[in-house]
Design a protein around this motif. Structure first.
Motif, short mmCIF file in Angstrom:
data_model
loop_
_atom_site.label_atom_id
_atom_site.label_comp_id
_atom_site.label_asym_id
_atom_site.label_seq_id
_atom_site.Cartn_x
_atom_site.Cartn_y
_atom_site.Cartn_z
N THR A 242 -66.92 -12.32 43.45
CA THR A 242 -67.09 -13.07 44.70
C THR A 242 -68.09 -12.47 45.69
OG1 THR A 242 -65.18 -11.94 45.61
CG2 THR A 242 -64.79 -14.10 44.63
N ARG A 283 -52.95 -9.03 41.03
CA ARG A 283 -53.50 -9.42 39.74
C ARG A 283 -54.44 -8.33 39.25
NH1 ARG A 283 -58.20 -13.60 38.66
NH2 ARG A 283 -58.83 -12.97 40.74
N ASP A 310 -48.59 -6.96 51.23
CA ASP A 310 -49.61 -6.02 51.72
C ASP A 310 -49.18 -5.31 53.00
OD1 ASP A 310 -52.39 -6.87 50.14
OD2 ASP A 310 -50.95 -8.48 50.40
N ILE A 408 -55.81 -11.22 51.64
CA ILE A 408 -54.96 -11.05 52.84
C ILE A 408 -55.30 -12.03 53.95
CG2 ILE A 408 -54.25 -8.69 52.35
CD1 ILE A 408 -56.22 -7.71 54.51
N HIS A 444 -68.91 -17.23 52.87
CA HIS A 444 -70.29 -17.67 53.04
C HIS A 444 -71.00 -16.65 53.91
CE1 HIS A 444 -68.08 -21.54 52.70
NE2 HIS A 444 -69.17 -21.99 52.12
N GLY A 710 -57.73 -18.64 43.60
CA GLY A 710 -58.96 -18.12 44.20
C GLY A 710 -60.15 -18.50 43.35
N ARG A 711 -61.07 -17.55 43.20
CA ARG A 711 -62.39 -17.91 42.70
C ARG A 711 -62.71 -17.37 41.33
NH1 ARG A 711 -61.60 -18.17 47.79
NH2 ARG A 711 -62.79 -19.72 48.93
N ASN A 713 -66.35 -16.26 38.94
CA ASN A 713 -67.77 -15.93 39.08
C ASN A 713 -68.68 -17.15 38.96
OD1 ASN A 713 -69.99 -14.28 39.32
ND2 ASN A 713 -69.41 -12.90 37.68
N TRP A 716 -69.09 -22.20 42.13
CA TRP A 716 -69.37 -22.07 43.55
C TRP A 716 -68.49 -23.07 44.31
CZ3 TRP A 716 -70.15 -18.89 47.07
CH2 TRP A 716 -70.44 -19.30 48.38
N GLN A 717 -67.54 -22.51 45.04
CA GLN A 717 -66.73 -23.30 45.97
C GLN A 717 -66.10 -24.52 45.31
OE1 GLN A 717 -66.11 -21.00 48.18
NE2 GLN A 717 -66.49 -22.29 49.94
N PHE A 780 -52.75 -17.46 37.73
CA PHE A 780 -53.88 -17.54 38.66
C PHE A 780 -54.69 -18.78 38.33
CE2 PHE A 780 -58.27 -16.86 39.98
CZ PHE A 780 -58.13 -16.38 41.27
N1 LIG Z 1 -68.20 -16.77 42.47
C1 LIG Z 1 -67.89 -17.15 43.71
N2 LIG Z 1 -68.04 -16.28 44.73
C2 LIG Z 1 -67.65 -16.65 45.96
C3 LIG Z 1 -67.14 -17.95 46.24
C4 LIG Z 1 -67.05 -18.86 45.14
O1 LIG Z 1 -66.64 -20.02 45.29
N3 LIG Z 1 -67.42 -18.42 43.90
N4 LIG Z 1 -66.75 -18.29 47.49
C5 LIG Z 1 -67.09 -17.45 48.62
C6 LIG Z 1 -66.10 -17.62 49.70
S1 LIG Z 1 -66.25 -18.97 50.74
C7 LIG Z 1 -65.11 -16.73 49.95
S2 LIG Z 1 -64.03 -16.99 51.24
C8 LIG Z 1 -65.01 -15.47 49.18
C9 LIG Z 1 -63.58 -15.05 48.80
O2 LIG Z 1 -63.66 -13.86 48.14
P1 LIG Z 1 -62.33 -13.15 47.58
O3 LIG Z 1 -61.34 -12.98 48.66
O4 LIG Z 1 -62.75 -11.91 46.86
O5 LIG Z 1 -61.84 -14.20 46.48
P2 LIG Z 1 -60.44 -14.90 46.09
O6 LIG Z 1 -60.54 -15.15 44.63
O7 LIG Z 1 -60.18 -16.05 46.95
O8 LIG Z 1 -59.27 -13.85 46.36
C10 LIG Z 1 -59.39 -12.49 46.09
C11 LIG Z 1 -58.18 -11.90 45.43
O9 LIG Z 1 -57.02 -12.02 46.24
C12 LIG Z 1 -55.95 -11.78 45.35
N5 LIG Z 1 -54.65 -12.02 45.99
C13 LIG Z 1 -53.84 -13.08 45.88
N6 LIG Z 1 -52.69 -12.88 46.55
C14 LIG Z 1 -52.79 -11.65 47.11
C15 LIG Z 1 -51.91 -10.85 47.90
O10 LIG Z 1 -50.80 -11.23 48.24
N7 LIG Z 1 -52.36 -9.60 48.28
C16 LIG Z 1 -53.56 -9.13 47.89
N8 LIG Z 1 -53.91 -7.91 48.30
N9 LIG Z 1 -54.40 -9.87 47.12
C17 LIG Z 1 -54.02 -11.10 46.75
C18 LIG Z 1 -56.28 -12.66 44.18
O11 LIG Z 1 -55.58 -12.22 43.02
C19 LIG Z 1 -57.79 -12.50 44.09
O12 LIG Z 1 -58.16 -11.61 43.06
O13 LIG Z 1 -65.76 -15.58 47.99
C20 LIG Z 1 -67.12 -15.98 48.22
N10 LIG Z 1 -67.80 -15.76 46.97
#
Ligand SMILES: Nc1nc2c(c(=O)[nH]1)N[C@H]1C(S)=C(S)[C@@H](COP(=O)(O)OP(=O)(O)OC[C@H]3O[C@@H](n4cnc5c(=O)[nH]c(N)nc54)[C@H](O)[C@@H]3O)O[C@H]1N2
Ligand SMILES: Nc1nc2c(c(=O)[nH]1)N[C@H]1C(S)=C(S)[C@@H](COP(=O)(O)OP(=O)(O)OC[C@H]3O[C@@H](n4cnc5c(=O)[nH]c(N)nc54)[C@H](O)[C@@H]3O)O[C@H]1N2
Ligand code: SF4
Ligand SMILES: [Mo]
Length: 836
Positions: A242, A283, A310, A408, A444, A710-711, A713, A716-717, A780
């Protein structure tokens, strides 16, 4: 298969190709790219004088050569009305990515609309109005006039509460300083709309209230800090997938010891070692796997907590650090609030804020308590505290950079949990210093420039809930698709369909009516409980299927656009191609709407109100930039100056212009003064209180499987471009559900089977992917897919400040189908890698 996979030969970029600075508009990282364009009837040659790289391309190039581009980086597009070749490739000179691409960024070019190669034909080209039972293309004037006339009927000077607005607040993919200003000026200056929400959550609020209230802005460090840190503390993020190149180009080198020389040079008075990493995630992610490969498993501590715990973990670590005396007392004394409580808990502050001692008291949690709640061994909590805070040999403070994101932010008890992470950074003096920082990773890019939103209030209105309860008469939507990405989505869609269909029916019944008659018919349906929906997007979205007026926007690259990345690095993306049809920049659409409202209100005899809609005579996006960003940030930054700063841009806040260069700020708070009235940071006194959002504990008790989400690789969104990208759709025709093989056996599932996921609030569907690293009972699902909205099974519960709790969702699973034909070619191999 994608047409480009049949290409065995691509044109050489000629030496005189035009060169444009591009910041990848997808994620927060904001990698630097170069776009090259040249006329369709030409190409370069192998001689160094004939190609852009200036090298002899008749010779074999080395493995990691930058003198190359992939088929996905190529397209044929329109520029000033003419067909041109387009190559968009990573910029090796950019400090953010150092020449790396990602599976998203390296496909910017193939995701451009092209009439020649046929890519992204789904892009909107003309405004459309619902007429005669379908959408009819029309002119901007006609479409905006209808929007203005209907909107003007439901708003009045001093009462705009019946206009609901959903709008992006970010940069990059949609948004940017130009566009947030255009929409912000319209809704927050000309109007004072309070029933608005942001693209990704059901209210107009902050994702990170507590850190801001504590005086610590959420993007306070620079990416270099990952190379200077002793420890990386990552909470709820999956950065390989991400924030890909932040992970690969900054975190990995830090963990591999490739930055040791830099550490030694910049921080000579203390011992240094390759960075270790602590990751908090329920995870096992590919990020955990990649860290083990980069740093060695002994330098990676994965705290695989129970979903949503957390806060208990962080409070336990904080307690242990304080009990061991591993705090930075001098920093606490000079830079933080020392006298008890500065801000009591109240409806706008879900925890009290104040001194270190007050927080220590409130957050106190023993190792045994923490371990029991989080489901991780006490020894691991101790180890985490040691890696984060135990002073180094010789007594030097340990440098720990803390980063967090949606695990979080969209997790349990957002306010207190983020506050608890910031507590640890403050207690250990790890803010505003090299190798430190406590920052969200981001989603973003950012690009926020709007008049004050103070009139919205705190807690802000829960917009989705109001819409479901029949409130709102007109809804303007800018660049988001709640049908795929909101919570409680089944109910939202059910009501939204019903209310917008009432208006469609009224419009159908008056086919052929005059504008006045049509507006009357629409308003009649609205008064009966209907909703008039206006959609500003680049494609015809799912929620857009319910819209009555659709307005086509251009995206990054089709306009000049500024934004900043996760280390506040601001750049200008230079327009390198034409937008489709008559599509326009969002800021100019907002301006056009303001002008239409001014005209309609004037015609209506409401001159006073009409006057509020003056001040939009922008001819270009640059005019919007000057009116917004430039005028409101000290009049230093201009397009020309930013352009001259190239892909390395300047880190905000920009403080001056010297010797032909913009002067920026590497880290915030480096002088020990924080963003509060008295300059002192606050600690957060937020005790653990279980799953905080309404209905979560009950859902957890009633349903068998955690539907973590969640996301991935490749996506995209909400798949808005992926949907028409063969490369992505070949790989994942359906949203995947990672599930343990034992769970699959119990449910009678084969790989690729389609399952229904259902609970008390709704149902959705996904494709089962056997995942041995998943914990039994914990699945997931990728969010945002057009063919399976994960949000369908998320309940409406939010925190006190209306932050959604997407991640904590439980449901049951049943098989609904064998693998459909489109799934049969897929591999279900593990995505983990071993680097020899
Ligand atoms: N490839 C790709 N990259 C992106 C995006 C995309 O769509 N695709 N979107 C972008 C956007 S808008 C955003 S907001 C970011 C988000 O970026 P990240 O926050 O890194 O992505 P997520 O997959 O939403 O969530 C991250 C992790 O949170 C974990 N998680 C779930 N529940 C909990 C919990 O209770 N506690 C903890 N500590 N972890 C938990 C999930 O297992 C997951 O691995 O990514 C950005 N980057
Ligand atoms: N279950 C679950 N739900 C989630 C999340 C989660 O982790 N789990 N994460 C949340 C988060 S962090 C996010 S960011 C949201 C994303 O939710 P959304 O904001 O709804 O999703 P996006 O795909 O970012 O939407 C972008 C829309 O803008 C359009 N668009 C792109 N560029 C432009 C432009 O330049 N102008 C205009 N006008 N339109 C444009 C696209 O076509 C697309 O329809 O989802 C949220 N929902
Ligand atoms: S890491 Fe993010 S900004 Fe960089 S290329 Fe990938 S999607 Fe674009
Ligand atoms: Mo996001």
């Amino acid at each position: 298969m994608a047409y480009k996979r049949h290409i065995d030969r691509l044109p050489i970029i000629p030496a005189d190709a035009k060169e444009h600075n591009v910041t990848c508009h997808y994620c927060i990282v904001g990698c630097g790219y170069k776009a090259y364009t040249w006329p369709i009837n030409r190409q370069g040659g192998t001689d160094p004088s004939q190609n852009k790289f200036g090298v002899d391309l008749a010779q074999q190039q080395e493995t990691q050569t930058p003198n190359w581009y992939a088929p996905s980086m190529y397209n044929i597009v329109k520029q000033d009305g003419r067909d041109v070749h387009l190559v968009i490739k990573p910029d090796p000179e950019c400090s953010v990515n150092g020449g790396l691409g990602s599976v998203r960024g390296a496909r910017i070019a193939e995701n451009r609309r092209s009439d020649i190669t046929g890519t992204q034909q789904q892009r909107l080209t003309e405004p459309m109005v619902w007429r005669y039972g379908t959408w009819q293309p029309t002119s901007w004037e006609d479409a905006l006039d209808l929007v203005a006339r209907v909107t003007a009927r439901v708003i009045d000077k001093d009462n705009e509460d019946d206009l609901f607005v959903s709008m992006f607040d970010h940069g990059g993919s949609a948004g940017g300083y130009e566009n947030t200003w255009g929409t912000g000026k319209l809704y927050f200056q000309s109007m004072k709309v309070k029933h608005c929400r942001i693209h990704n959550r059901p209210a107009y609020n902050s994702e990170v209230h507590s850190t801001r209230d504590m005086g610590v802005g959420e993007l306070n460090y620079c990416y270099e800090d990952y190379g200077l840190a002793d420890t990386i503390f990552m909470i709820g993020a999956n950065s390989l997938e991400t924030q890909t190149n932040l992970f690969l180009n900054h975190m990995v080198p830090g963990m591999r010891g490739e930055t040791l020389a830099k550490k030694q040079a910049e921080l000579p008075d203390e011992p240094h070692a390759p960075a270790r990493i602590v990751i908090v995630d329920p995870r096992r992610t590919v990020t955990v796997n990649a860290c083990e490969e980069a740093a060695g498993a002994e330098n990676v501590l994965h705290l695989q907590i129970q979903s949503g715990t957390d806060l208990a973990l962080l409070n336990t670590i904080f307690t242990h650090i304080a009990d061991q005396g591993w705090v930075d007392q001098a920093f606490i004394d000079t830079s933080t609030f020392r006298e008890g409580v500065a801000q009591p808990e109240d409806p706008a502050h879900p925890a009290a804020l104040g001194s270190f001692e007050a927080a220590r008291e409130a957050c106190r949690m023993s190792l045994a308590q923490g371990a029991a709640i989080c489901g991780v061994p006490e020894a691991d909590i101790v180890k985490a505290a040691e890696w984060i805070a135990r002073p180094k040999e010789g007594g030097a403070r340990r440098r720990t950079v803390t980063c967090y994101e949606k695990g979080i932010i969209w997790g349990n008890d957002n306010y207190r949990t983020i506050g608890a992470a910031v507590n640890i950074a403050l207690a250990t003096g790890n803010v505003g210093r090299p190798g430190g920082g406590v920052a969200r990773l981001g989603g973003h890019q950012e690009g926020y420039m709007r008049p004050s939103d103070a009139h919205v209030g705190r807690p802000a209105a829960y917009i989705d809930d109001l819409l479901i309860r029949g409130r709102g008469k007109v809804h303007h939507i800018w660049a988001n698709d709640h049908y795929k990405t909101t919570l409680n989505a089944v109910e939202f869609k059910r009501v939204y369909n019903r209310r917008t269909n009432m208006v469609k029916e009224a419009m159908d019944a008056r086919a052929g009516a005059t504008r006045e008659e049509m507006v009357d018919a629409i308003v009649g349906a609205i008064e009966a409980g209907g909703l008039f929906s206006v959609n500003v997007d680049i494609i015809h979205t799912q929620i857009g299927q319910q819209a009555h007026v659709i307005l086509p926007a251009v995206e990054s690259g089709e306009m000049n656009l500024t934004s900043m990345n996760g280390e506040r690095r601001m750049r200008l993306v230079e327009k390198y191609m034409d937008g489709p049809g008559s599509a326009k920049p969002d800021c100019l659409i907002a301006a056009g709407l303001a002008q239409a409202l001014e005209k309609v209100l004037t015609d209506d005899g409401r001159a006073d109100y009409a006057a509020q809609f003056k001040g939009y005579d922008w001819a270009t996006e640059e005019d919007a930039f000057m009116d917004g960003y430039h005028a409101n940030t000290g009049q230093i930054v201009t397009y020309d100056r930013l352009r001259a700063m190239g892909n390395n841009g300047v880190q905000e806040p920009v403080t001056g212009y010297e010797d032909g260069k913009l002067v920026g700020t590497k880290r915030l708070y480096s002088d020990g003064t924080f963003g509060t009235d008295d300059g002192k940071a606050r600690f957060c006194a937020g005790a653990w209180r279980g799953l905080q959002a309404p209905g979560k504990e009950q859902q957890k008790a009633a349903y068998r499987y955690l539907i973590n989400n969640g996301r991935s690789n490749i996506h995209w969104q909400n798949w808005f471009l992926d949907k028409e990208n063969d490369f992505v759709f070949d790989r994942f025709p359906f949203p995947f559900l990672e599930i343990h093989p034992d769970d699959m056996t119990e449910l009678g599932l084969k790989p690729g089977d389609l399952v229904e996921i259902w609970n008390d609030v709704g149902a959705t569907q996904a494709m089962a992917c056997p995942t041995p690293t998943a914990r039994p009972g914990e699945t997931f699902m990728v969010f945002g897919a057009p063919s399976g909205t994960q949000g369908n099974v998320i309940n409406a519960g939010t925190n006190e400040l209306v932050l959604p709790n997407y991640k904590q969702t439980w449901a049951n699973i049943r098989k609904i189908s064998d693998p459909p034909a489109s799934v049969r070619h897929l591999t279900f191999k593990s995505q983990e890698v071993e680097l020899g």
